[in-house]
Scaffold this motif. Structure first.
Motif, PDB file in Angstrom:
ATOM      1  N   PHE A   1      22.715   7.610  24.658  1.00 14.30           N
ATOM      2  CA  PHE A   1      23.356   6.452  24.064  1.00 14.30           C
ATOM      3  C   PHE A   1      24.877   6.515  24.174  1.00 14.30           C
ATOM      4  CE2 PHE A   1      19.255   5.864  21.846  1.00 14.30           C
ATOM      5  CZ  PHE A   1      19.040   4.535  22.173  1.00 14.30           C
ATOM      6  N   LEU A   2      25.426   7.754  24.223  1.00 13.64           N
ATOM      7  CA  LEU A   2      26.873   7.860  24.421  1.00 13.64           C
ATOM      8  C   LEU A   2      27.267   7.333  25.780  1.00 13.64           C
ATOM      9  CD1 LEU A   2      27.723  11.330  22.834  1.00 13.64           C
ATOM     10  CD2 LEU A   2      28.321   9.059  21.964  1.00 13.64           C
ATOM     11  N   LEU A   3      26.356   7.473  26.765  1.00  6.76           N
ATOM     12  CA  LEU A   3      26.643   6.984  28.100  1.00  6.76           C
ATOM     13  C   LEU A   3      26.280   5.513  28.254  1.00  6.76           C
ATOM     14  CD1 LEU A   3      25.413  10.010  30.247  1.00  6.76           C
ATOM     15  CD2 LEU A   3      27.768   9.337  29.757  1.00  6.76           C
ATOM     16  N   ALA A   4      25.605   4.936  27.266  1.00  4.82           N
ATOM     17  CA  ALA A   4      25.227   3.530  27.332  1.00  4.82           C
ATOM     18  C   ALA A   4      26.426   2.650  26.996  1.00  4.82           C
ATOM     19  CB  ALA A   4      24.077   3.261  26.379  1.00  4.82           C
ATOM     20  N   CYS A   5      26.287   1.331  27.210  1.00  4.81           N
ATOM     21  CA  CYS A   5      27.375   0.376  26.957  1.00  4.81           C
ATOM     22  C   CYS A   5      27.088  -0.384  25.671  1.00  4.81           C
ATOM     23  CB  CYS A   5      27.495  -0.608  28.111  1.00  4.81           C
ATOM     24  SG  CYS A   5      27.839   0.166  29.704  1.00  4.81           S
ATOM     25  N   SER A   6      28.123  -0.585  24.887  1.00  5.47           N
ATOM     26  CA  SER A   6      27.955  -1.315  23.634  1.00  5.47           C
ATOM     27  C   SER A   6      27.985  -2.817  23.904  1.00  5.47           C
ATOM     28  CB  SER A   6      29.071  -0.942  22.657  1.00  5.47           C
ATOM     29  OG  SER A   6      30.325  -1.310  23.198  1.00  5.47           O
ATOM     30  N   ASN A   7      27.515  -3.546  22.943  1.00  3.52           N
ATOM     31  CA  ASN A   7      27.481  -5.007  23.069  1.00  3.52           C
ATOM     32  C   ASN A   7      28.844  -5.578  22.664  1.00  3.52           C
ATOM     33  OD1 ASN A   7      26.875  -7.660  23.228  1.00  3.52           O
ATOM     34  ND2 ASN A   7      25.289  -7.684  21.659  1.00  3.52           N
ATOM     35  N   THR A   8      29.829  -5.375  23.544  1.00  2.00           N
ATOM     36  CA  THR A   8      31.172  -5.916  23.311  1.00  2.00           C
ATOM     37  C   THR A   8      31.413  -7.017  24.326  1.00  2.00           C
ATOM     38  OG1 THR A   8      31.943  -3.753  22.568  1.00  2.00           O
ATOM     39  CG2 THR A   8      33.619  -5.397  23.140  1.00  2.00           C
ATOM     40  N   PRO A   9      31.240  -8.267  23.959  1.00  2.00           N
ATOM     41  CA  PRO A   9      31.359  -9.358  24.929  1.00  2.00           C
ATOM     42  C   PRO A   9      32.810  -9.556  25.361  1.00  2.00           C
ATOM     43  CG  PRO A   9      31.134 -10.243  22.721  1.00  2.00           C
ATOM     44  CD  PRO A   9      30.962  -8.761  22.599  1.00  2.00           C
ATOM     45  N   PRO A  10      33.014 -10.264  26.453  1.00  2.00           N
ATOM     46  CA  PRO A  10      34.396 -10.540  26.895  1.00  2.00           C
ATOM     47  C   PRO A  10      35.089 -11.484  25.922  1.00  2.00           C
ATOM     48  CG  PRO A  10      32.839 -11.798  28.208  1.00  2.00           C
ATOM     49  CD  PRO A  10      32.022 -10.876  27.359  1.00  2.00           C
ATOM     50  N   LEU A  11      36.407 -11.381  25.875  1.00  2.00           N
ATOM     51  CA  LEU A  11      37.179 -12.305  25.057  1.00  2.00           C
ATOM     52  C   LEU A  11      36.950 -13.725  25.567  1.00  2.00           C
ATOM     53  CD1 LEU A  11      39.289 -12.435  22.766  1.00  2.00           C
ATOM     54  CD2 LEU A  11      41.068 -12.353  24.534  1.00  2.00           C
ATOM     55  N   HIS A  12      36.679 -14.641  24.678  1.00  2.00           N
ATOM     56  CA  HIS A  12      36.374 -16.042  25.001  1.00  2.00           C
ATOM     57  C   HIS A  12      35.038 -16.176  25.717  1.00  2.00           C
ATOM     58  CE1 HIS A  12      40.416 -16.885  23.758  1.00  2.00           C
ATOM     59  NE2 HIS A  12      40.953 -16.211  24.751  1.00  2.00           N
ATOM     60  N   GLY A  13      34.104 -15.209  25.474  1.00  2.00           N
ATOM     61  CA  GLY A  13      32.792 -15.287  26.088  1.00  2.00           C
ATOM     62  C   GLY A  13      31.751 -14.583  25.241  1.00  2.00           C
ATOM     63  N   PHE A  14      30.488 -14.570  25.695  1.00  2.00           N
ATOM     64  CA  PHE A  14      29.413 -13.925  24.932  1.00  2.00           C
ATOM     65  C   PHE A  14      28.303 -13.499  25.893  1.00  2.00           C
ATOM     66  CE2 PHE A  14      28.702 -18.465  25.140  1.00  2.00           C
ATOM     67  CZ  PHE A  14      27.369 -18.575  25.494  1.00  2.00           C
ATOM     68  N   PHE A  15      27.561 -12.426  25.509  1.00  2.00           N
ATOM     69  CA  PHE A  15      26.401 -11.982  26.265  1.00  2.00           C
ATOM     70  C   PHE A  15      25.203 -12.855  25.913  1.00  2.00           C
ATOM     71  CE2 PHE A  15      28.533  -7.640  26.336  1.00  2.00           C
ATOM     72  CZ  PHE A  15      28.887  -7.739  27.671  1.00  2.00           C
ATOM     73  N   THR A  16      24.340 -13.054  26.902  1.00  2.00           N
ATOM     74  CA  THR A  16      23.147 -13.867  26.641  1.00  2.00           C
ATOM     75  C   THR A  16      22.078 -13.078  25.893  1.00  2.00           C
ATOM     76  OG1 THR A  16      22.292 -13.275  28.833  1.00  2.00           O
ATOM     77  CG2 THR A  16      23.566 -15.317  28.652  1.00  2.00           C
ATOM     78  N   ASP A  17      22.176 -11.725  25.898  1.00  2.00           N
ATOM     79  CA  ASP A  17      21.220 -10.874  25.181  1.00  2.00           C
ATOM     80  C   ASP A  17      21.963 -10.217  24.022  1.00  2.00           C
ATOM     81  OD1 ASP A  17      19.428  -8.971  24.271  1.00  2.00           O
ATOM     82  OD2 ASP A  17      18.642  -8.581  26.274  1.00  2.00           O
ATOM     83  N   PRO A  18      21.531 -10.426  22.780  1.00  2.00           N
ATOM     84  CA  PRO A  18      22.273  -9.910  21.617  1.00  2.00           C
ATOM     85  C   PRO A  18      21.963  -8.459  21.258  1.00  2.00           C
ATOM     86  CG  PRO A  18      20.424 -11.224  20.889  1.00  2.00           C
ATOM     87  CD  PRO A  18      20.403 -11.286  22.380  1.00  2.00           C
ATOM     88  N   LYS A  19      21.448  -7.647  22.188  1.00  2.00           N
ATOM     89  CA  LYS A  19      21.106  -6.254  21.875  1.00  2.00           C
ATOM     90  C   LYS A  19      22.344  -5.474  21.438  1.00  2.00           C
ATOM     91  CE  LYS A  19      19.218  -4.849  25.645  1.00  2.00           C
ATOM     92  NZ  LYS A  19      18.470  -4.002  26.607  1.00  2.00           N
ATOM     93  N   GLU A  20      22.110  -4.409  20.656  1.00  2.00           N
ATOM     94  CA  GLU A  20      23.218  -3.581  20.160  1.00  2.00           C
ATOM     95  C   GLU A  20      23.740  -2.641  21.230  1.00  2.00           C
ATOM     96  OE1 GLU A  20      24.233  -0.485  16.487  1.00  2.00           O
ATOM     97  OE2 GLU A  20      22.289  -1.493  16.616  1.00  2.00           O
ATOM     98  N   HIS A  21      22.858  -2.076  22.054  1.00  2.00           N
ATOM     99  CA  HIS A  21      23.248  -1.171  23.132  1.00  2.00           C
ATOM    100  C   HIS A  21      22.519  -1.550  24.410  1.00  2.00           C
ATOM    101  CE1 HIS A  21      25.495   1.669  20.633  1.00  2.00           C
ATOM    102  NE2 HIS A  21      24.544   1.530  19.715  1.00  2.00           N
ATOM    103  N   PHE A  22      23.139  -1.208  25.531  1.00  2.00           N
ATOM    104  CA  PHE A  22      22.542  -1.458  26.826  1.00  2.00           C
ATOM    105  C   PHE A  22      22.431  -0.133  27.577  1.00  2.00           C
ATOM    106  CE2 PHE A  22      24.508  -5.358  25.474  1.00  2.00           C
ATOM    107  CZ  PHE A  22      23.574  -6.330  25.818  1.00  2.00           C
ATOM    108  N   LEU A  23      21.336   0.049  28.296  1.00  2.00           N
ATOM    109  CA  LEU A  23      21.085   1.285  29.014  1.00  2.00           C
ATOM    110  C   LEU A  23      21.878   1.329  30.307  1.00  2.00           C
ATOM    111  CD1 LEU A  23      17.195   1.445  28.552  1.00  2.00           C
ATOM    112  CD2 LEU A  23      18.999   2.300  27.036  1.00  2.00           C
ATOM    113  N   LEU A  24      22.081   2.566  30.792  1.00  2.00           N
ATOM    114  CA  LEU A  24      22.772   2.729  32.070  1.00  2.00           C
ATOM    115  C   LEU A  24      22.046   1.958  33.160  1.00  2.00           C
ATOM    116  CD1 LEU A  24      23.726   6.519  32.034  1.00  2.00           C
ATOM    117  CD2 LEU A  24      25.229   4.563  31.728  1.00  2.00           C
TER     118      LEU A  24
END
Length: 367
Positions: A19-42
């Motif tokens: 999980f330390l190597l995974a990516c957090s759900n931090t969307p771009p400024l002025h944008g959003f991810f289509t999947d609201p998951k908390e963490h994303f796998l490598l």
């Protein structure tokens, strides 16, 4: 060989590293991810969308990105961009369809059309609020009526014209005792003149013009002089005027010329002073950003050889000063003098010298 399944602590550690190597759900400024998951796998791929009024760098409503050990690749970004202008009567120097903020776009109006900036071509800047100014090409631009012959405590100094077309410029000058606020020029823009300048009274006065080394004021007729009053100076025999001529009273202080000998000796060799040539032009056209005012008398023979380390580069450019002439290089010991444009006051030394390949600190022209 003793093979045992990993214990709970080992599994927890592996999951933690994962999980330390995974990516957090931090969307771009002025944008959003289509999947609201908390963490994303490598190596997991995710789509994102930009908010209304924002696009990707490619000008799209959204895009996709993958989770890497270093973060999201490519980095999801949503920026305020400018689409290609919609002005149909223009030719653009770029084929791009989307422009980032602070990008410039040059364009030329088609035959028979004009911009309000120039006769045929102009430029516009992409800002967060769109194109500034918005490109526009007009089939017909209107002439202007004659400008006012005078303003309060000021006068029109441009020659009279029978017609004032789009782009025509005229100039004003304030009376003695008054200083100008705003540009001294107004421009005809599609049938209307830009804003007139104003002339503000200056209370500070100058005293009697002082004597200068090897020179004096001529025709003194008062003990007190108002702002913008002028007095001519004369030099003694074998000396020439350098700098402001005539001298000017500006906000309570005299802007004075200097009187220099044609040649002056500094130890070994002959080092030449610079002689300023008088240019007969209206002071009002001297405004703007120019370099130092410099001219040079013919160089006399000299037995002294100057090495490259003693040569200075072209002199520093001084905003709001007047340029007469300029050499490519200067020898150690040579001087240049500065003259500020109309409505600007010299602060600092009037002359600077080339010393050991470097110029002394220059003055400033303050408005």
């Amino acid at each position: 060989m003793n093979l045992q399944p990993p214990g709970p602590s080992t599994i927890s550690l592996n999951l933690l590293c994962f999980f330390l190597l995974a990516c957090s759900n931090t969307p771009p400024l002025h944008g959003f991810f289509t999947d609201p998951k908390e963490h994303f796998l490598l190596n997991e791929r995710i789509e994102y969308r930009c908010q209304d009024g924002f696009t990707t760098l490619q000008g799209l409503d959204g895009g996709s990105t993958s989770c890497h050990s270093t973060g999201w690749v490519p980095k999801p970004e949503c920026v305020k961009t400018c689409s290609k202008p919609t002005e149909e009567n223009a030719s653009y120097q770029s084929t791009k369809l989307v422009f980032r903020p602070k990008e410039e776009l040059m364009y030329t109006c088609n035959e028979g059309f004009q911009t309000l900036q120039k006769a045929s071509g102009a430029k516009t800047l992409c800002t967060e609020n769109g194109w500034d100014p918005k490109p526009a090409c007009h089939w017909h631009v209107n002439p202007c009526p004659p400008p006012p012959a005078s303003i309060l405590n000021g006068t029109l100094i441009s020659d009279f014209a029978e017609q004032y077309q789009h782009g025509h410029t005229v100039e004003y000058e304030c009376d003695i005792k008054f200083a100008m606020s705003g540009s001294n020029r107004i421009v005809c823009v599609d049938g209307n003149w830009t804003s007139l300048p104003t002339c503000t009274e200056i209370e500070q006065t100058c005293g009697k013009p002082p004597n200068i080394t090897n020179g004096h004021a001529a025709g003194i007729d008062s003990e007190k002089y108002w702002h913008r009053a002028t007095v001519r100076y004369e030099c003694d025999n074998n000396h020439v005027i350098v700098g402001t001529q005539p001298a000017k009273c500006l906000r309570g202080k005299w802007e004075l010329p200097s009187c220099l000998g044609k040649l002056q000796h500094y130890g070994i060799g002959v080092v030449q002073h610079l002689l300023l040539l008088e240019v007969r032009v209206r002071p009002s056209i001297l405004e703007g950003s120019f370099g130092p005012r410099v001219a040079q008398a013919p160089e006399p023979p000299s037995s002294h050889h100057f090495s490259s380390s003693e040569l200075c580069p072209p002199p520093p450019q001084l905003p709001n000063a007047v340029t007469i002439a300029e050499k490519r290089s200067y020898k150690s010991g040579e001087e240049i003098s500065f003259l500020c444009a109309e409505h600007f006051l010299l602060q600092g030394p009037q002359k600077i010298m080339c010393e050991g390949g470097k110029w002394q600190p220059p003055p400033h022209c303050l408005g």
